[in-house]
Design a protein around this motif. Sequence first.
Motif, short mmCIF file in Angstrom:
data_model
loop_
_atom_site.label_atom_id
_atom_site.label_comp_id
_atom_site.label_asym_id
_atom_site.label_seq_id
_atom_site.Cartn_x
_atom_site.Cartn_y
_atom_site.Cartn_z
N ILE A 69 -5.30 5.26 25.31
CA ILE A 69 -6.01 4.13 25.80
C ILE A 69 -4.93 4.31 27.53
O ILE A 69 -5.50 3.58 28.10
CB ILE A 69 -4.56 2.86 25.14
N ILE A 70 -3.77 4.77 27.34
CA ILE A 70 -3.28 5.45 28.50
C ILE A 70 -4.84 6.04 29.73
O ILE A 70 -3.99 5.87 31.09
CB ILE A 70 -1.71 6.34 28.55
N LEU A 71 -5.05 7.31 29.06
CA LEU A 71 -6.31 8.45 29.73
C LEU A 71 -7.18 7.36 30.47
O LEU A 71 -7.31 7.69 31.27
CB LEU A 71 -6.68 8.70 28.70
N LEU A 72 -7.43 5.86 29.50
CA LEU A 72 -8.13 4.97 30.46
C LEU A 72 -8.10 4.36 31.42
O LEU A 72 -9.15 4.68 32.25
CB LEU A 72 -9.06 4.07 28.55
N THR A 156 -15.13 10.35 16.18
CA THR A 156 -13.57 9.64 17.20
C THR A 156 -13.93 9.50 17.98
O THR A 156 -13.32 8.12 18.24
CB THR A 156 -12.89 11.11 17.16
N LEU A 157 -15.33 9.14 19.01
CA LEU A 157 -15.70 8.64 19.84
C LEU A 157 -15.83 6.75 19.10
O LEU A 157 -16.04 6.24 20.30
CB LEU A 157 -17.06 8.92 20.51
N ILE A 158 -16.36 6.86 18.55
CA ILE A 158 -17.04 5.47 17.80
C ILE A 158 -15.45 4.39 17.97
O ILE A 158 -15.62 3.37 18.56
CB ILE A 158 -17.55 5.39 16.25
N GLY A 159 -14.21 5.24 17.41
CA GLY A 159 -13.19 4.37 16.99
C GLY A 159 -12.58 4.14 18.52
O GLY A 159 -12.24 2.80 19.19
N ALA A 160 -12.81 5.88 19.49
CA ALA A 160 -12.38 5.26 20.88
C ALA A 160 -12.92 4.16 22.06
O ALA A 160 -12.91 3.62 22.86
CB ALA A 160 -12.79 6.86 22.15
N SER A 161 -14.48 4.35 21.77
CA SER A 161 -15.11 3.24 21.83
C SER A 161 -15.25 1.81 21.80
O SER A 161 -14.79 0.94 22.34
CB SER A 161 -16.48 3.70 21.60
N ALA A 162 -14.71 1.82 20.55
CA ALA A 162 -14.14 0.33 20.61
C ALA A 162 -12.92 0.00 21.14
O ALA A 162 -12.50 -0.94 21.63
CB ALA A 162 -13.75 0.30 18.98
N MET A 163 -12.18 0.92 21.19
CA MET A 163 -11.09 0.51 22.21
C MET A 163 -11.36 0.39 23.43
O MET A 163 -10.41 -0.31 23.70
CB MET A 163 -10.24 2.07 21.58
N ALA A 164 -12.49 1.14 23.59
CA ALA A 164 -12.48 1.22 25.15
C ALA A 164 -12.62 0.03 25.80
O ALA A 164 -12.91 -1.29 27.00
CB ALA A 164 -13.21 1.98 26.03
N GLY A 165 -12.99 -1.34 24.56
CA GLY A 165 -13.45 -2.66 25.04
C GLY A 165 -12.80 -3.21 25.21
O GLY A 165 -12.29 -4.54 25.54
N ALA A 166 -10.79 -3.11 25.09
CA ALA A 166 -9.82 -3.57 25.46
C ALA A 166 -9.54 -3.58 26.84
O ALA A 166 -9.52 -4.63 27.09
CB ALA A 166 -8.83 -3.27 25.10
N ILE A 167 -10.33 -3.16 27.68
CA ILE A 167 -10.36 -3.16 29.27
C ILE A 167 -11.80 -3.24 29.79
O ILE A 167 -12.32 -3.05 30.53
CB ILE A 167 -9.79 -1.51 29.72
N GLY A 168 -12.61 -3.65 28.82
CA GLY A 168 -13.87 -4.62 29.02
C GLY A 168 -15.06 -3.72 29.00
O GLY A 168 -16.05 -4.04 30.62
N ALA A 169 -14.79 -2.42 28.03
CA ALA A 169 -15.84 -1.54 28.05
C ALA A 169 -17.54 -1.63 27.09
O ALA A 169 -18.43 -0.90 28.19
CB ALA A 169 -15.65 -0.36 27.37
N GLY A 170 -17.67 -3.20 26.97
CA GLY A 170 -18.22 -3.47 26.11
C GLY A 170 -18.71 -2.84 25.11
O GLY A 170 -17.74 -2.41 24.24
#
Length: 218
Positions: A69-72, A156-170
Motif C-alpha cells: 500500500i505504501i509502494l502503491l 498474491t497479485l489477486i490480493g494486492a489488486s484488491a488492495m489497490a482498489g483503495a486508491i481507485g484502481a478498479g
Amino acid sequence: MSPVMIELFIRSFFETVIMTVASGFISLVAGLPLGLALVATAKGGIAENLWINRLLGAIVNGFRSVPFIILLVALIPVTRFIVGTSIGMWAAIVPLSIAATPYYARMAEVSLREVDRGLIEAVRAMGGNRWTIVREVLVPEALPSLVAGFTVTLITLIGASAMAGAIGAGGLGDLAIRYGYQRFETTVMVAVVAVLIVLVCAIQWAGDRLVLRLDHKH
C-alpha cells in the motif's frame, strides 16, 4: 443485486483478472531473469560476481521490504509518467508489476538453487557454456518449482489488486470498498469475497495440476 450492479460486478471481475494476468506476465518476464542472475552471480555460480549479486540482492530486498500500500502511493509519479494517469486498472498494473517482480525473483532463486550441481558440472565438462547450462539444466530442472512459485505469485497479485482498489484502481477491491464498505451493501461485500475465494482456488488448482504434469515428465 440489481442488473446495474451485476453488470458492474462482471466488469470489476474482468478488471481484476486483467490486472492479475498482465502484472503476473510482467513479473514472470522480469523476475525469472533476475532470479537467474541472483543464482548465477552468487558464490560458486556459473557467472560468479559477488558485487553484482549483492547489488541485485539489495535492490530486491529493498522493494520487498516496502508494504504494498505504501509502494502503491510512492510510485504514483512513476505510474503517471508511464500510463498518463494514477488511477484505474492500467495504472494499477505498474505498481503491481514492480511489487511482484522481486517477489517472484526470490522464489525463482530458491527454485534454481535446488538444481543438482552435478548436472551443471556435467554440462560444463562437456563444454557447455553459461547459456547452455541455463537453457538445458537450470530452467528445465527447476520448472515444476518455478511454476509453483509463479502460482503463488499470481495469488498474491489477486490480493494486492484488491488492495489497490483503495486508491481507485478498479476491480473487485474497488467495488468492495465503494459499495460493500462505504455504502454498507453487505451482499456486494459477500459476493466479492466469494468470487475472490473461487478465483484463488481455481488458480491454485490449475497451478498444482501443471506442476504434477511437469513432475511426471521428469
